[in-house]
Design a protein around this motif. Structure first.
Motif, PDB file in Angstrom:
ATOM      1  N   VAL A   1       0.774  -1.093   0.052  1.00 58.60           N
ATOM      2  CA  VAL A   1      -0.033  -0.069  -0.127  1.00 58.60           C
ATOM      3  C   VAL A   1       0.996   1.247  -0.002  1.00 58.60           C
ATOM      4  CG1 VAL A   1      -1.703   1.279   1.317  1.00 58.60           C
ATOM      5  CG2 VAL A   1      -1.958  -1.205   1.308  1.00 58.60           C
ATOM      6  N   ARG A   2       0.674   2.143  -0.773  1.00 53.64           N
ATOM      7  CA  ARG A   2       1.275   3.422  -0.867  1.00 53.64           C
ATOM      8  C   ARG A   2       0.151   4.500  -1.311  1.00 53.64           C
ATOM      9  NH1 ARG A   2       1.790   5.393  -5.890  1.00 53.64           N
ATOM     10  NH2 ARG A   2       2.098   4.022  -7.721  1.00 53.64           N
ATOM     11  N   PRO A   3       0.722   5.949  -1.000  1.00 53.98           N
ATOM     12  CA  PRO A   3      -0.251   6.983  -1.270  1.00 53.98           C
ATOM     13  C   PRO A   3      -0.284   7.118  -2.847  1.00 53.98           C
ATOM     14  CG  PRO A   3       1.279   7.674   0.363  1.00 53.98           C
ATOM     15  CD  PRO A   3       1.786   6.296  -0.207  1.00 53.98           C
ATOM     16  N   ALA A   4      -1.532   7.603  -3.137  1.00 58.74           N
ATOM     17  CA  ALA A   4      -1.658   8.075  -4.722  1.00 58.74           C
ATOM     18  C   ALA A   4      -0.769   9.186  -4.920  1.00 58.74           C
ATOM     19  CB  ALA A   4      -2.890   8.114  -5.101  1.00 58.74           C
ATOM     20  N   GLY A   5      -0.303   9.527  -6.099  1.00 62.86           N
ATOM     21  CA  GLY A   5       0.154  10.602  -6.779  1.00 62.86           C
ATOM     22  C   GLY A   5      -0.489  11.056  -7.944  1.00 62.86           C
TER      23      GLY A   5
ATOM     24  N   ALA B   1      -4.041   7.658 -14.394  1.00 67.18           N
ATOM     25  CA  ALA B   1      -4.534   6.798 -15.726  1.00 67.18           C
ATOM     26  C   ALA B   1      -4.726   5.339 -15.100  1.00 67.18           C
ATOM     27  CB  ALA B   1      -3.368   6.719 -16.781  1.00 67.18           C
ATOM     28  N   GLY B   2      -3.959   5.028 -14.008  1.00 70.28           N
ATOM     29  CA  GLY B   2      -3.947   3.570 -13.414  1.00 70.28           C
ATOM     30  C   GLY B   2      -5.064   3.547 -12.593  1.00 70.28           C
ATOM     31  N   ILE B   3      -5.409   4.793 -11.899  1.00 70.26           N
ATOM     32  CA  ILE B   3      -6.780   4.887 -11.092  1.00 70.26           C
ATOM     33  C   ILE B   3      -7.940   4.761 -11.926  1.00 70.26           C
ATOM     34  CG2 ILE B   3      -7.959   6.248  -9.336  1.00 70.26           C
ATOM     35  CD1 ILE B   3      -5.494   7.231  -8.216  1.00 70.26           C
TER      36      ILE B   3
ATOM     37  N   ALA C   1      -8.149   3.286 -14.865  1.00 71.81           N
ATOM     38  CA  ALA C   1      -8.353   2.018 -15.279  1.00 71.81           C
ATOM     39  C   ALA C   1      -9.044   1.356 -14.484  1.00 71.81           C
ATOM     40  CB  ALA C   1      -7.120   1.673 -15.818  1.00 71.81           C
ATOM     41  N   LEU C   2      -8.781   1.488 -13.041  1.00 67.77           N
ATOM     42  CA  LEU C   2      -9.317   0.451 -12.065  1.00 67.77           C
ATOM     43  C   LEU C   2     -10.897   0.811 -11.768  1.00 67.77           C
ATOM     44  CD1 LEU C   2      -9.202  -1.245  -9.436  1.00 67.77           C
ATOM     45  CD2 LEU C   2      -8.605   0.834  -8.190  1.00 67.77           C
ATOM     46  N   LEU C   3     -10.991   2.187 -12.025  1.00 66.63           N
ATOM     47  CA  LEU C   3     -12.464   2.755 -11.381  1.00 66.63           C
ATOM     48  C   LEU C   3     -13.539   2.082 -12.658  1.00 66.63           C
ATOM     49  CD1 LEU C   3     -11.160   4.089  -9.295  1.00 66.63           C
ATOM     50  CD2 LEU C   3     -12.386   5.987 -10.007  1.00 66.63           C
ATOM     51  N   ASN C   4     -12.932   2.191 -13.946  1.00 70.31           N
ATOM     52  CA  ASN C   4     -13.731   1.543 -15.111  1.00 70.31           C
ATOM     53  C   ASN C   4     -13.756   0.195 -14.956  1.00 70.31           C
ATOM     54  OD1 ASN C   4     -14.588   3.836 -16.720  1.00 70.31           O
ATOM     55  ND2 ASN C   4     -12.585   4.375 -17.141  1.00 70.31           N
ATOM     56  N   ALA C   5     -12.842  -0.688 -14.457  1.00 71.25           N
ATOM     57  CA  ALA C   5     -13.118  -2.013 -14.431  1.00 71.25           C
ATOM     58  C   ALA C   5     -14.033  -2.246 -13.241  1.00 71.25           C
ATOM     59  CB  ALA C   5     -11.685  -2.692 -13.896  1.00 71.25           C
ATOM     60  N   VAL C   6     -14.262  -1.478 -12.335  1.00 69.32           N
ATOM     61  CA  VAL C   6     -15.319  -1.581 -11.287  1.00 69.32           C
ATOM     62  C   VAL C   6     -16.436  -1.144 -11.882  1.00 69.32           C
ATOM     63  CG1 VAL C   6     -16.057  -0.559  -9.067  1.00 69.32           C
ATOM     64  CG2 VAL C   6     -13.725  -1.310  -9.192  1.00 69.32           C
ATOM     65  N   ASP C   7     -16.642  -0.236 -12.618  1.00 66.01           N
ATOM     66  CA  ASP C   7     -17.808   0.277 -13.597  1.00 66.01           C
ATOM     67  C   ASP C   7     -18.456  -0.960 -14.053  1.00 66.01           C
ATOM     68  OD1 ASP C   7     -17.777   3.157 -12.499  1.00 66.01           O
ATOM     69  OD2 ASP C   7     -16.914   3.733 -14.436  1.00 66.01           O
ATOM     70  N   VAL C   8     -17.586  -1.548 -15.065  1.00 66.24           N
ATOM     71  CA  VAL C   8     -17.897  -2.506 -15.862  1.00 66.24           C
ATOM     72  C   VAL C   8     -18.727  -3.631 -15.003  1.00 66.24           C
ATOM     73  CG1 VAL C   8     -17.359  -4.350 -17.399  1.00 66.24           C
ATOM     74  CG2 VAL C   8     -16.285  -2.119 -17.694  1.00 66.24           C
TER      75      VAL C   8
ATOM     76  N   LEU D   1      -2.710  -3.023  -9.523  1.00 73.20           N
ATOM     77  CA  LEU D   1      -3.497  -1.961  -8.515  1.00 73.20           C
ATOM     78  C   LEU D   1      -4.945  -2.895  -8.563  1.00 73.20           C
ATOM     79  CD1 LEU D   1      -4.133   0.555  -7.086  1.00 73.20           C
ATOM     80  CD2 LEU D   1      -4.689   1.501  -9.511  1.00 73.20           C
ATOM     81  N   VAL D   2      -5.271  -2.998  -7.335  1.00 73.53           N
ATOM     82  CA  VAL D   2      -6.559  -3.855  -6.984  1.00 73.53           C
ATOM     83  C   VAL D   2      -7.410  -2.966  -6.208  1.00 73.53           C
ATOM     84  CG1 VAL D   2      -5.472  -5.924  -7.202  1.00 73.53           C
ATOM     85  CG2 VAL D   2      -5.698  -4.873  -5.106  1.00 73.53           C
ATOM     86  N   ALA D   3      -7.132  -1.955  -5.465  1.00 69.20           N
ATOM     87  CA  ALA D   3      -8.100  -0.965  -4.736  1.00 69.20           C
ATOM     88  C   ALA D   3      -7.429   0.253  -4.646  1.00 69.20           C
ATOM     89  CB  ALA D   3      -8.154  -1.688  -3.389  1.00 69.20           C
ATOM     90  N   TYR D   4      -8.174   1.366  -4.180  1.00 67.97           N
ATOM     91  CA  TYR D   4      -8.127   2.789  -4.179  1.00 67.97           C
ATOM     92  C   TYR D   4      -8.923   3.469  -3.136  1.00 67.97           C
ATOM     93  CZ  TYR D   4      -8.563   7.720  -5.726  1.00 67.97           C
ATOM     94  OH  TYR D   4      -8.633   9.225  -5.888  1.00 67.97           O
ATOM     95  N   ALA D   5      -8.302   4.150  -2.349  1.00 63.95           N
ATOM     96  CA  ALA D   5      -9.397   5.138  -1.452  1.00 63.95           C
ATOM     97  C   ALA D   5      -8.674   6.578  -1.346  1.00 63.95           C
ATOM     98  CB  ALA D   5      -9.260   4.250  -0.076  1.00 63.95           C
ATOM     99  N   LEU D   6      -9.633   7.259  -1.111  1.00 60.62           N
ATOM    100  CA  LEU D   6      -9.566   8.795  -0.937  1.00 60.62           C
ATOM    101  C   LEU D   6     -10.547   9.469   0.204  1.00 60.62           C
ATOM    102  CD1 LEU D   6      -7.845  11.053  -2.500  1.00 60.62           C
ATOM    103  CD2 LEU D   6     -10.007  11.588  -3.574  1.00 60.62           C
TER     104      LEU D   6
END
Length: 309
Positions: free
Chosen positions: A4-8, A13-15, A17-24, A61-66
């Motif tokens: 786990v690390r912070p986003a920059g 673009a990677g985030i 892609a992840l969110l669009n994979a979740v959207d699908v 990348l499998v998860a993202y939080a903010l």
């Protein structure tokens, strides 16, 4: 192995892609735009080093939080996205965002963390109730197909006049005032001064010719239609507001149809908006009466930040 690390800013673009994979998975098609992710990562009130997390398993990348707190004292908001089957990553990011939310809400007598998720999320169903979250509201994203032949500019109610906000800063400030007035009683509405409101809207991407104010002789400005054309999937009718004493005169329906016509003329094939299903103004029934239908639904989950140590 989970890392786990912070986003920059370079992770947008990677985030996306992840969110669009979740959207699908959740809604059947990708609907997250890179610009919206970049706006989040450049938000002036977010410290990415402390308020964001990326979780990787095997380098993927499998998860993202903010987490952010521009909604006033005692409230933190969060995004949380995870691919199915990555429970450890999901839990770790929930833990981190809850800790950070408590830090941000320190000193508030009552404090909550709010998280919006699809009603059938990729997150394991037991995780949020097991951590003390409860659902407090449901929103529907509604859409309607557009056609230049069918969606012509509607005739306004008698004496009603529309003006856009493209040229006049005073009209932009008036649109802000009308949004604040007409949405004041809505669940979750946060009153913001003009400059903070612009930041919240990410007004850099807003075309003010697609924001209209409605006025009537003797009544002044009675309604506002705020829309934006920066989504790939659809034209977005962000705010349709009518002053309380002016409701029931057909103004809201006219503004809705005007939005349909404006986006049909721009070549859009779909218009969309979000609505609180418990909205007491009857907005859901209005939208359904004008041919809008459910695209997907979102639950607002809330955690009391003093409920767990």
């Amino acid at each position: 192995m989970l890392t786990v690390r912070p986003a920059g800013p370079g992770d947008a673009a990677g985030i996306c892609a992840l969110l669009n994979a979740v959207d699908v998975i959740e809604i059947g098609r990708p609907e997250t735009d890179l610009g919206s992710v970049e706006a989040d990562l450049h938000h002036p009130d977010i410290d990415l080093a402390k308020d964001s997390w990326l979780a990787f398993e095997g380098g993927r990348l499998v998860a993202y939080a903010l987490v952010w707190t521009d909604s006033g004292p005692g409230r933190a908001d969060a995004d949380h996205y995870v691919l199915p089957g990555h429970r450890e990553a999901a839990v770790r990011l929930l833990e981190l965002m809850e800790v950070r939310a408590r830090e941000l809400a320190a000193g508030a007598g009552e404090a909550v963390l709010r998280l919006q998720l699809n009603v059938k999320p990729t997150l394991d169903a037991d995780l949020l109730p097991g951590r003390g979250y409860r659902t407090v509201r449901r929103y529907q994203v509604m859409t309607r197909a557009l056609s230049p032949a069918a969606d012509l500019l509607p005739a306004p109610p008698e004496s009603l006049v529309l003006r856009d906000c493209a040229a006049d800063e005073a009209d932009r400030r008036r649109a802000h005032a009308l949004v604040e007035e007409t949405f004041a009683a809505h669940f979750g509405h946060v009153e913001r001064p003009y400059e903070a409101w612009l930041d919240h809207l990410d007004a850099r991407e807003l075309d003010w010719s697609l924001v209209w104010i409605a006025s009537l002789p003797g009544e002044g400005d009675v309604g506002v239609l705020l829309t934006r054309d920066d989504r790939t999937s659809m034209g977005w009718l962000s705010h349709i507001g009518v002053r309380g004493e002016m409701r029931g005169r057909g103004i809201g329906g006219f503004l809705l149809r005007h939005g349909f016509a404006a986006y049909a003329a721009r070549g859009r094939d779909t218009a969309g908006l979000g609505v609180d299903v418990h909205n007491e103004s009857g907005a859901l029934a209005l939208y359904e009466a004008h041919g809008m239908s459910l695209h997907y639904a979102v639950d607002t989950w809330e955690l009391s930040l003093h409920s767990r140590g």
